[in-house]
Scaffold this active site. Structure first.
Site, PDB file in Angstrom:
ATOM      1  N   SER A 202       0.819  -1.220   0.000  1.00 31.69           N
ATOM      2  CA  SER A 202       0.000   0.000   0.000  1.00 31.69           C
ATOM      3  C   SER A 202       0.853   1.270   0.000  1.00 31.69           C
ATOM      4  CB  SER A 202      -0.956  -0.067   1.202  1.00 31.69           C
ATOM      5  OG  SER A 202      -1.908   0.951   1.116  1.00 31.69           O
ATOM      6  N   ASP A 368      -9.636  -3.188  -5.282  1.00 29.38           N
ATOM      7  CA  ASP A 368      -9.302  -4.184  -4.248  1.00 29.38           C
ATOM      8  C   ASP A 368     -10.099  -3.944  -2.964  1.00 29.38           C
ATOM      9  OD1 ASP A 368      -8.078  -2.092  -2.906  1.00 29.38           O
ATOM     10  OD2 ASP A 368      -6.027  -2.834  -3.170  1.00 29.38           O
ATOM     11  N   HIS A 401      -7.521  -5.432  -0.401  1.00 26.76           N
ATOM     12  CA  HIS A 401      -6.360  -4.583  -0.149  1.00 26.76           C
ATOM     13  C   HIS A 401      -5.428  -5.150   0.922  1.00 26.76           C
ATOM     14  CE1 HIS A 401      -4.223  -0.822  -0.450  1.00 26.76           C
ATOM     15  NE2 HIS A 401      -4.288  -0.653   0.849  1.00 26.76           N
TER      16      HIS A 401
END
Ligand SMILES: *[C@@H]1O[C@H](CO)[C@@H](O)[C@H](O)[C@H]1NC(C)=O
Ligand SMILES: *[C@@H]1O[C@H](CO)[C@@H](O)[C@H](O)[C@H]1NC(C)=O
Ligand SMILES: *[C@@H]1O[C@H](CO)[C@@H](O)[C@H](O)[C@H]1NC(C)=O
Length: 434
Positions: A202, A368, A401
């Site tokens: 991320s 996601d 995610h």
């Protein structure tokens, strides 16, 4: 190619993906977590002014003798009087005089265990089951021979701070990049000069791209073998507009997201994760539709005014917007993006009569679950024709995610990619032989 090439031609694609054998020749690997993905510690000084009785110095009870305690993550913050204390202490302030962000008055913070994976395995080491973060990924890496402190390292950081466009100081973020650079060099030296593999999750991916591009091409070529970015939000997310407008509980069971909204609005890295006009470039596509106005990625400054957060406009326009409007500079280090797809992801937010204090109605699109597909694929869009930049994108359908760090199939893809990098079989070669 170590004599593997002939066999590949007769095997199916599915098997080829994982065909690179685990090897004892390991490039050192550094893990870079996402926002909220590592522990942060704090200490209160004489300047500290509690906002109410609960937030007095005695909270939390458990501190080290020199006063340090774990600020993130501490489970007591789910009890509402303490949520407010936590939010006050996490808050950042933009200081116009120094053109930089700083902590709340009287709150010192530090990132424990820089260099080690220790503070990114679990957010709270006393609650391993419910706060595991990179632990399942690390288990998979250990299975192929990685050893903490020898070939496996971690680069945790103060994820509230970001980086700014050239000409603007960002002391905390720049210090992190500097420590990170030394960690890369140390990890390589410890491993006989082998260049390192950087594996981010991320927001960590945005920092890695900056690290690469803020160092010379000769440094990159000497020290970095490959960059694997998991779930990287290259162009920000629509969900971030929800966080700024109405607060976001981040999966922590808080009764009321408005309690943490001010703290979330204060974070510099959160500004960095707003939808970038470069990536969400359809000017007429509203991302937020409110009673009296709608906002595309070009209207973020107006959006701040209207949600009652006008003090963000200046730092956003001066520090963040020029940073995200830059072309994505190709670092010419091989990159693999591994992303989840096919998970419902906020694409547009509809606010009703009650304004931004109510949670909006959400229209979903592909992504996601957190990051929109257009943002996950932004590098591919940007560098598709650039022959100097090796870029591979692996989509893992149905993986969200954060479940990308835990899901069995996702972990196989990640480890498969690392095996390929370590066995020096070019992944491009593997694919072209199908
Ligand atoms: C790198 O190694 C040097 C020498 O051993 C040490 O002083 C320094 O703290 C290390 N830095 C990092 C970021 O690992
Ligand atoms: C929209 O505009 C009207 C008229 O100016 C105003 O009365 C109303 O409060 C506004 N609604 C919101 C949600 O801001
Ligand atoms: C690729 O590298 C060559 C040689 O360094 C350079 O001349 C060219 O401009 C680069 N191309 C791109 C798209 O960056």
């Amino acid at each position: 190619m170590k004599g593997l090439s002939l066999n590949f031609a007769v095997l199916s694609t599915a098997i080829m993906l994982y065909m690179c054998q685990a090897t004892t020749h390991l490039h050192p690997l550094i893990l870079i977590p996402g926002s909220g993905g590592n522990q942060l510690e704090a200490r209160l000084t004489a300047e500290y002014k509690p906002s109410n009785w609960f937030c007095n110095r005695w909270y939390p009870l458990k501190k080290e003798t020199d006063g340090w305690f774990r600020l993130w993550f501490d489970p007591s913050i789910i009890l509402s009087p303490f949520t407010k204390c936590f939010a006050d202490r996490m808050m950042l302030y933009y200081d116009l005089d120094i053109d930089d962000y700083k902590n709340a008055p009287g709150v010192e913070t530090r990132v424990p265990n820089f260099g080690s994976i220790e503070s990114l395995l679990y957010l709270d080491p006393h609650l391993k089951h419910i706060t595991a973060y990179m632990e399942p990924l690390v288990k998979s890496l250990e299975k192929i021979g990685y050893v903490e402190g020898e070939s496996l390292f971690g680069a945790p950081y103060d994820f509230r701070y970001g980086l700014a466009a050239e000409g603007h100081p960002s002391a905390v973020g720049s210090n992190f990049l500097n420590d990170f650079k030394h960690l890369v060099e140390n990890a390589s030296t410890l491993n006989g000069g082998k260049p390192v593999v950087l594996l981010s999750h991320s927001l960590g991916g945005l920092f890695v791209l900056q690290l690469l591009n803020r160092n010379s091409i000769s440094w990159r070529q000497k020290y970095v073998k490959h960059f694997i970015a998991l779930s990287a939000p290259w162009g920000g997310t629509v969900q971030q507009m929800l966080t700024f407008a109405s607060g976001n509980t981040l999966g922590v069971p808080l009764a009321n997201p408005l309690i943490v909204r001010n703290e979330q609005r204060s974070s510099e890295s959160n500004l960095w994760l707003l939808p970038s006009p470069k990536v969400f470039s359809q000017k007429n596509k509203p991302l937020v539709i409110a009673q009296n106005a709608s906002y595309s990625a070009y209207d973020i400054a107006q959006f701040f005014e209207d949600i009652g957060s006008p003090e963000r406009v200046y730092p956003y326009k001066s520090r963040i917007l020029p940073l995200v409007l830059q072309n994505f500079v190709a670092p010419e280090v091989p990159i693999t993006c591994i992303i989840g797809s096919g998970v419902e992801t906020p694409d547009a937010l509809f606010y009703g009569e009650c304004g931004f204090d109510e949670q909006p109605e959400v229209v979903y699109g592909d992504g996601d679950g957190t990051v929109n597909m257009v943002s996950l694929l932004a590098l591919e869009m940007e560098w598709g024709d650039n022959r100097n930049q090796t870029l591979k994108v692996i989509k893992v359908p149905g993986v969200s995610h954060t479940s990308i760090l835990q899901d069995g199939q996702a972990l196989e893809h990640i480890v498969g990619e690392i095996n390929c990098i370590n066995s020096e079989v070019s992944p491009l070669f593997v694919f072209s032989s199908q």
